[in-house]
Design a protein around this motif. Sequence first.
Motif, PDB file in Angstrom:
ATOM      1  N   PHE A 111      -9.726  26.882 -24.540  1.00  0.00           N
ATOM      2  CA  PHE A 111      -9.672  25.525 -23.822  1.00  0.00           C
ATOM      3  C   PHE A 111      -8.094  24.873 -23.877  1.00  0.00           C
ATOM      4  O   PHE A 111      -7.617  24.540 -22.599  1.00  0.00           O
ATOM      5  N   GLU A 112      -7.646  24.753 -25.026  1.00  0.00           N
ATOM      6  CA  GLU A 112      -6.457  23.844 -25.248  1.00  0.00           C
ATOM      7  C   GLU A 112      -5.321  24.567 -24.607  1.00  0.00           C
ATOM      8  O   GLU A 112      -4.136  23.993 -23.973  1.00  0.00           O
ATOM      9  N   THR A 113      -5.184  26.040 -24.822  1.00  0.00           N
ATOM     10  CA  THR A 113      -4.227  27.050 -24.600  1.00  0.00           C
ATOM     11  C   THR A 113      -4.287  26.898 -23.034  1.00  0.00           C
ATOM     12  O   THR A 113      -3.125  26.907 -22.324  1.00  0.00           O
ATOM     13  N   ARG A 114      -5.361  26.945 -22.129  1.00  0.00           N
ATOM     14  CA  ARG A 114      -5.310  26.888 -20.812  1.00  0.00           C
ATOM     15  C   ARG A 114      -4.828  25.447 -20.199  1.00  0.00           C
ATOM     16  O   ARG A 114      -4.209  25.684 -19.021  1.00  0.00           O
ATOM     17  N   ALA A 115      -5.131  24.426 -20.974  1.00  0.00           N
ATOM     18  CA  ALA A 115      -4.759  23.432 -20.545  1.00  0.00           C
ATOM     19  C   ALA A 115      -3.452  23.095 -20.544  1.00  0.00           C
ATOM     20  O   ALA A 115      -2.566  22.648 -19.655  1.00  0.00           O
ATOM     21  N   VAL A 116      -2.693  23.493 -21.565  1.00  0.00           N
ATOM     22  CA  VAL A 116      -1.331  23.417 -21.897  1.00  0.00           C
ATOM     23  C   VAL A 116      -0.536  24.362 -20.591  1.00  0.00           C
ATOM     24  O   VAL A 116       0.139  23.877 -19.884  1.00  0.00           O
ATOM     25  N   LYS A 117      -1.114  25.406 -20.246  1.00  0.00           N
ATOM     26  CA  LYS A 117      -0.574  26.261 -19.182  1.00  0.00           C
ATOM     27  C   LYS A 117      -0.952  25.672 -17.936  1.00  0.00           C
ATOM     28  O   LYS A 117       0.023  25.536 -17.013  1.00  0.00           O
ATOM     29  N   PHE A 118      -1.989  24.962 -17.649  1.00  0.00           N
ATOM     30  CA  PHE A 118      -2.085  24.535 -16.206  1.00  0.00           C
ATOM     31  C   PHE A 118      -1.040  23.272 -16.334  1.00  0.00           C
ATOM     32  O   PHE A 118      -0.553  23.247 -15.130  1.00  0.00           O
ATOM     33  N   TYR A 119      -0.908  22.258 -17.162  1.00  0.00           N
ATOM     34  CA  TYR A 119      -0.096  21.223 -17.220  1.00  0.00           C
ATOM     35  C   TYR A 119       1.560  21.739 -16.983  1.00  0.00           C
ATOM     36  O   TYR A 119       2.235  21.293 -16.249  1.00  0.00           O
TER      37      TYR A 119
END
Length: 172
Positions: A111-119
């Motif tokens: 979840f957190e890795t995807r969130a970082v990438k999204f932002y």
Amino acid sequence: MNQKLLDILKTALTMEEKGYAFYNQAVNRSSNPLGQAMFGRLRDDELVHMERIKTIVEGFSKGTDWKVDYDKLPSQPQPTVEMFRSLARAHSRNLKPDSGDVEAIEVGLDFETRAVKFYQEHLAQAQDPLEREFILRMIEEEKDHRETCLELKRFYADPAAFFLELEHPHLD
């Protein structure tokens, strides 16, 4: 109002809501006090993110400019990863890894890795200085969450090695 920005904020809100629901479930399933505390903190941080995004969207829907007073929004007194290290030190003798937590950590890390990438992807497109500030804050906080999940993973894999590295990072 920039429709592309509104779509990004709606996607971000959905991501944060899913993160909140996941971490809330992880809190309820964990039998380990450290896992409960850390998943609870991550859950609470997702609420802060949701509030931030909702405040921005609400302002846009009222026709106001991009304005967020970060000082008025809820925040945590210390980075999540520092909280984890402090709790781990304080309760190290009583903690035993929980297999359910290990699974939850892997999902949280994703979840957190995807969130970082999204932002990060949207940072390159951000034009407005306040928009960039918002995205940079989100990246920083999501990276803190990712680091927390990595620390939890290391702790659950080998608590003794984790504390050896934490307390004595350099061997002479």
